[in-house]
Write an enzyme that holds these catalytic residues in place. Structure first.
Site, PDB file in Angstrom:
ATOM      1  N   SER A  56       0.809  -1.223   0.000  1.00  0.00           N
ATOM      2  CA  SER A  56       0.000   0.000   0.000  1.00  0.00           C
ATOM      3  C   SER A  56       0.841   1.271   0.000  1.00  0.00           C
ATOM      4  O   SER A  56       0.422   2.292  -0.555  1.00  0.00           O
ATOM      5  CB  SER A  56      -0.958   0.014   1.188  1.00  0.00           C
ATOM      6  OG  SER A  56      -0.249   0.008   2.417  1.00  0.00           O
ATOM      7  N   HIS A 177       3.214  -4.213 -10.562  1.00  0.00           N
ATOM      8  CA  HIS A 177       2.369  -5.334 -10.995  1.00  0.00           C
ATOM      9  C   HIS A 177       2.366  -5.452 -12.519  1.00  0.00           C
ATOM     10  O   HIS A 177       2.473  -6.571 -13.065  1.00  0.00           O
ATOM     11  CB  HIS A 177       0.940  -5.144 -10.491  1.00  0.00           C
ATOM     12  CG  HIS A 177      -0.009  -6.183 -11.024  1.00  0.00           C
ATOM     13  ND1 HIS A 177       0.010  -7.487 -10.593  1.00  0.00           N
ATOM     14  CD2 HIS A 177      -0.988  -6.104 -11.975  1.00  0.00           C
ATOM     15  CE1 HIS A 177      -0.918  -8.176 -11.246  1.00  0.00           C
ATOM     16  NE2 HIS A 177      -1.533  -7.361 -12.091  1.00  0.00           N
ATOM     17  N   ARG A 182       3.661  -8.088 -17.698  1.00  0.00           N
ATOM     18  CA  ARG A 182       3.892  -7.796 -19.110  1.00  0.00           C
ATOM     19  C   ARG A 182       5.349  -7.892 -19.565  1.00  0.00           C
ATOM     20  O   ARG A 182       5.615  -7.845 -20.768  1.00  0.00           O
ATOM     21  CB  ARG A 182       3.332  -6.411 -19.438  1.00  0.00           C
ATOM     22  CG  ARG A 182       1.813  -6.324 -19.293  1.00  0.00           C
ATOM     23  CD  ARG A 182       1.115  -7.379 -20.122  1.00  0.00           C
ATOM     24  NE  ARG A 182      -0.347  -7.208 -20.097  1.00  0.00           N
ATOM     25  CZ  ARG A 182      -1.193  -7.946 -20.790  1.00  0.00           C
ATOM     26  NH1 ARG A 182      -0.741  -8.924 -21.562  1.00  0.00           N
ATOM     27  NH2 ARG A 182      -2.501  -7.739 -20.711  1.00  0.00           N
TER      28      ARG A 182
END
Length: 215
Positions: A56, A177, A182
């Protein structure tokens, strides 16, 4: 394909006479409950948070990139919903160019993979085929516009390798992420090249985070 750095969260906080870096801001926010919040040292803190999965804190800083790609790849990028996007619109502007894709053979054992092992004659044929499709479709597109057909309708004639441009803004957490997904070999090569170029920019601006992730 092209990836260009646009912007980064700029902290207004000054500690010990030095402006806080974006990575420093992540640590500063992470220490919100600590009396040692203005500690200028944060390498071990960021390493700990990454190792223990305290993600976070990495939502406190954003980075925006400009990506030039095609209408085939853009939907794959837009699928990452934690980002905010602005894309070049063919409702208001005209298409002017296409990107020539290399010919790769379908991997019959892995549908997510393609193999660069065609002979030169096949590659040449595929390049010529793309050029022919673009020339004809763009000619019809221009004719449609000349007849007064709206851009939002005329664009349906254009092929998927028509060039587009978009702005992609996301938190450090979102970028981490995105890269984990990717930059993987399972991603289509044209998209993976974008992700790798974006990660190179990310590493320049977030060296401590990149090192902790072992990039």
């Amino acid at each position: 394909m092209d990836v260009r750095f646009i912007s980064l969260t700029k902290p207004e906080i000054v500690i010990d006479g030095e402006p806080l870096s974006p990575e420093g801001l992540i640590a500063y926010c992470a220490r919100v409950s600590s009396p040692n919040q203005e500690n200028p040292n944060y390498t071990k803190l960021l390493q700990f948070c990454i190792r223990e999965g305290h993600w976070s804190i990495f939502e406190m800083v954003d980075m925006t990139l400009e990506i030039t790609t095609t209408r085939a790849i853009a939907p794959q990028i837009l699928r990452h919903r934690s980002f905010s996007f602005q894309e070049f619109s063919l409702r208001y502007s005209c298409a002017t160019e296409y990107e020539c894709y290399e010919a790769r053979r379908q991997d019959v054992k892995n549908r997510q993979n393609s193999l660069d092992d065609f002979d030169e004659s096949t590659k040449k044929w595929f390049n010529q085929a793309q050029a022919a499709v673009w020339e004809k479709s763009h000619q019809l597109y221009e004719e449609a516009l000349a007849k007064g057909i709206a851009k939002e309708c005329a664009r349906s004639i254009l092929p998927l390798n028509t060039v587009t441009r978009l702005y992609m803004k996301g938190s450090v957490r979102s970028w981490i992420h995105y890269f984990s997904v990717r930059c993987d070999q399972a991603t289509q090569k044209e998209h993976r090249e974008i992700a790798l170029a974006a990660r190179k920019i990310f590493m320049k601006h977030f060296p401590t985070v990149a090192a902790a992730l072992e990039w």
